[in-house]
Design an enzyme around this catalytic site. Structure first.
Site, PDB file in Angstrom:
ATOM      1  N   ARG A   1       4.679   7.291   3.170  1.00 45.85           N
ATOM      2  CA  ARG A   1       6.043   6.717   4.008  1.00 45.85           C
ATOM      3  C   ARG A   1       7.302   7.599   3.571  1.00 45.85           C
ATOM      4  NH1 ARG A   1       4.386   3.055   5.872  1.00 45.85           N
ATOM      5  NH2 ARG A   1       3.854   1.248   6.449  1.00 45.85           N
TER       6      ARG A   1
ATOM      7  N   HIS B   1       5.187   9.390  13.387  1.00 44.75           N
ATOM      8  CA  HIS B   1       4.137   8.168  12.852  1.00 44.75           C
ATOM      9  C   HIS B   1       2.864   7.733  13.516  1.00 44.75           C
ATOM     10  CE1 HIS B   1       4.919   4.338   9.435  1.00 44.75           C
ATOM     11  NE2 HIS B   1       3.647   4.938   9.889  1.00 44.75           N
TER      12      HIS B   1
HETATM   13  P1  NAP Z   1      -4.060   0.719  -0.528  1.00 41.37           P
HETATM   14  O1  NAP Z   1      -5.376   0.704  -0.244  1.00 41.37           O
HETATM   15  O2  NAP Z   1      -3.038  -0.490  -1.225  1.00 41.37           O
HETATM   16  O3  NAP Z   1      -3.820   1.790  -1.965  1.00 41.37           O
HETATM   17  C1  NAP Z   1      -2.662   2.467  -3.063  1.00 41.37           C
HETATM   18  C2  NAP Z   1      -3.564   3.671  -3.558  1.00 41.37           C
HETATM   19  O4  NAP Z   1      -2.015   4.145  -4.394  1.00 41.37           O
HETATM   20  C3  NAP Z   1      -4.240   2.360  -4.934  1.00 41.37           C
HETATM   21  O5  NAP Z   1      -5.279   4.160  -5.139  1.00 41.37           O
HETATM   22  C4  NAP Z   1      -2.878   3.002  -6.031  1.00 41.37           C
HETATM   23  O6  NAP Z   1      -3.694   2.765  -7.365  1.00 41.37           O
HETATM   24  C5  NAP Z   1      -2.274   4.766  -5.822  1.00 41.37           C
HETATM   25  N1  NAP Z   1      -0.936   3.550  -6.138  1.00 41.37           N
HETATM   26  C6  NAP Z   1       0.182   2.745  -6.284  1.00 41.37           C
HETATM   27  N2  NAP Z   1       1.201   2.870  -7.163  1.00 41.37           N
HETATM   28  C7  NAP Z   1       0.808   3.262  -7.832  1.00 41.37           C
HETATM   29  C8  NAP Z   1       1.586   4.952  -8.505  1.00 41.37           C
HETATM   30  N3  NAP Z   1       2.897   4.034  -9.286  1.00 41.37           N
HETATM   31  N4  NAP Z   1       1.122   6.207  -9.099  1.00 41.37           N
HETATM   32  C9  NAP Z   1      -0.117   6.303  -8.903  1.00 41.37           C
HETATM   33  N5  NAP Z   1      -0.887   6.051  -7.227  1.00 41.37           N
HETATM   34  C10 NAP Z   1      -0.651   5.072  -6.940  1.00 41.37           C
HETATM   35  O7  NAP Z   1      -2.565   1.666  -0.056  1.00 41.37           O
HETATM   36  P2  NAP Z   1      -3.345   2.165   1.488  1.00 41.37           P
HETATM   37  O8  NAP Z   1      -4.179   0.791   2.648  1.00 41.37           O
HETATM   38  O9  NAP Z   1      -4.443   3.308   1.239  1.00 41.37           O
HETATM   39  O10 NAP Z   1      -2.133   2.224   2.228  1.00 41.37           O
HETATM   40  C11 NAP Z   1      -1.492   3.398   1.638  1.00 41.37           C
HETATM   41  C12 NAP Z   1      -0.195   3.188   2.410  1.00 41.37           C
HETATM   42  O11 NAP Z   1      -0.764   5.164   3.603  1.00 41.37           O
HETATM   43  C13 NAP Z   1       0.578   2.056   2.884  1.00 41.37           C
HETATM   44  O12 NAP Z   1       1.317   1.928   1.826  1.00 41.37           O
HETATM   45  C14 NAP Z   1       1.365   3.249   3.945  1.00 41.37           C
HETATM   46  O13 NAP Z   1       2.513   3.035   3.298  1.00 41.37           O
HETATM   47  C15 NAP Z   1       0.300   3.858   4.493  1.00 41.37           C
HETATM   48  N6  NAP Z   1       0.563   3.927   5.575  1.00 41.37           N
HETATM   49  C16 NAP Z   1       0.579   4.869   6.848  1.00 41.37           C
HETATM   50  C17 NAP Z   1       0.247   4.652   8.242  1.00 41.37           C
HETATM   51  C18 NAP Z   1       0.488   6.089   8.567  1.00 41.37           C
HETATM   52  O14 NAP Z   1       0.244   5.692  10.312  1.00 41.37           O
HETATM   53  N7  NAP Z   1       1.441   6.977   8.658  1.00 41.37           N
HETATM   54  C19 NAP Z   1      -0.593   4.160   8.612  1.00 41.37           C
HETATM   55  C20 NAP Z   1      -1.441   3.048   7.408  1.00 41.37           C
HETATM   56  C21 NAP Z   1      -0.596   3.564   5.805  1.00 41.37           C
HETATM   57  P3  NAP Z   1      -5.033   1.232  -7.860  1.00 41.37           P
HETATM   58  O15 NAP Z   1      -5.809   2.315  -7.221  1.00 41.37           O
HETATM   59  O16 NAP Z   1      -5.054   1.835  -9.212  1.00 41.37           O
HETATM   60  O17 NAP Z   1      -4.257   0.514  -7.383  1.00 41.37           O
HETATM   61  C1  GLV Z   2       1.365   2.198   9.018  1.00 43.83           C
HETATM   62  O1  GLV Z   2       2.584   2.861   8.701  1.00 43.83           O
HETATM   63  C2  GLV Z   2       1.477   1.165   8.672  1.00 43.83           C
HETATM   64  O2  GLV Z   2       2.296   0.900   6.954  1.00 43.83           O
HETATM   65  O3  GLV Z   2      -0.207   0.221   8.798  1.00 43.83           O
END
Ligand code: NAP
Ligand code: GLV
Length: 306
Positions: free
Chosen positions: A221, A269
């Protein structure tokens, strides 16, 4: 069972058709103000009025992985909030980040510039050992990215809130190990959720701790990165560039310094898009599971913020 669909910036009709086909017993309609109460909602950036009116929801299915925008709204406490759990996103994210890391490491941007001026010249091979990649966030997307980078034999560090073992990845966890993680990293990849703890996490003080000549890849983000601090550290030579897919203001405003910066690559994005068919199949399966009282993956802890 009634399902309401309220997704801004998304054409409703293909989603409605897909959800009706996947859930033949359900009544699926696009939401409009005053619509009858539904049992489940499929949403992206709905207005507050949606939740104020829809007071009977059991499930709220976000058609993205990040729930930061959704959690700014006042939600009904009884509803389970569910994020997309991969649904075809992790392979896209792995492609995007590996491409950005390899493009930087192999200096393909420099070759592209040379070709434009008709120049035939080699650059010296560089050692992967000098390009440790640090992935912040080892969740659904970050873990897949870390594993994909290992296939190309980069040294990979991973940082998460709780300790996590990923084969071949040097693990760091919690605030106590954050500085060690940064010091061990040259190419920083952000795949954290946006929460009060992670907002502005890439700022002068933290980015200064990366190894000299560091590089930033932000695919999470825009509010994770303090944009002026990135520019100042590139100007000072401590960082040598960035690939950015997300921005504090989107679309990136015309005239923003990132557009023309020679060391910054911008994409709109798009690193991991929501894939409609995969998402509908996942959401329909989870709606049925919830209705049968079964546990489902991808439930959001609304207090934690992800
Ligand atoms: P997720 O499965 O919820 O994983 C989040 C990770 O971040 C987990 O390993 C978590 O730790 C860690 N985390 C959270 N808070 C933390 C902190 N304060 N300190 C250290 N580590 C922390 O999320 P995801 O599905 O991988 O997605 C991640 C993000 O990518 C989304 O929230 C979104 O904003 C972004 N995204 C962007 C796009 C794009 O097109 N640009 C697309 C999809 C997603 P734990 O394992 O210990 O819980
Ligand atoms: C895109 O940014 C998503 O959070 O899926």
């Amino acid at each position: 069972m009634n399902i309401t669909f309220c997704c801004t910036n998304t054409k409703a009709e293909p989603w409605l058709q897909g959800l009706r086909a996947a859930l033949p017993g359900a009544h699926v309609e696009e939401w409009s103000p005053g619509a009858p109460s539904a049992d489940h909602a499929v949403v992206w950036a709905p207005p507050q009025q949606f939740f104020d009116e829809q007071s009977q929801l059991r499930g709220v299915f976000n058609i993205g992985a990040g729930v930061d925008a959704l959690l700014k709204l006042r939600l009904q406490a009884q509803a389970s909030v569910v994020r997309l759990d991969d649904a075809g996103m992790s392979v896209q994210m792995a492609e995007y980040v590996c491409h950005a890391v390899i493009r930087h490491f192999r200096e393909f941007d420099g070759y592209e510039a040379d070709v434009k001026t008709g120049k035939w010249s080699y650059r010296k091979p560089r050692s992967r050992a000098d390009f440790p990649v640090g992935v912040m966030g080892l969740g659904v997307l970050g873990e897949r990215v870390a594993r994909a980078l290992r296939v190309f034999e980069f040294p990979v560090n991973g940082w998460s809130r709780s300790a996590k073992a990923v084969e071949g990845v040097r693990g760091f966890s919690g605030a106590a190990q954050f500085n060690d993680f940064l010091a061990a990293t040259k190419v920083l990849v952000c795949l954290l959720p946006l929460t009060p703890d992670t907002r502005d996490i890439m700022r002068r003080e933290t980015l200064s701790r990366l190894q000299h000549g560091g590089y930033v890849i932000n695919v999470a983000r825009g509010a994770h990165l303090v944009e002026e601090d990135l520019l100042a550290l590139i100007d000072s030579g401590h960082l040598c560039g960035a690939t950015l897919d997300v921005f504090r203001t989107e679309p990136l405003p015309g005239g923003h310094p990132f557009w023309q910066h020679p060391q910054i690559t911008v994409t709109p994005h798009t690193s991991a898009r929501t894939l409609r068919e995969e998402s509908i199949a996942q959401i329909a399966g989870k709606i049925l599971a919830l209705e049968q009282g079964q546990a489902i993956a991808g439930r959001v802890d609304t207090l934690r913020g992800y």
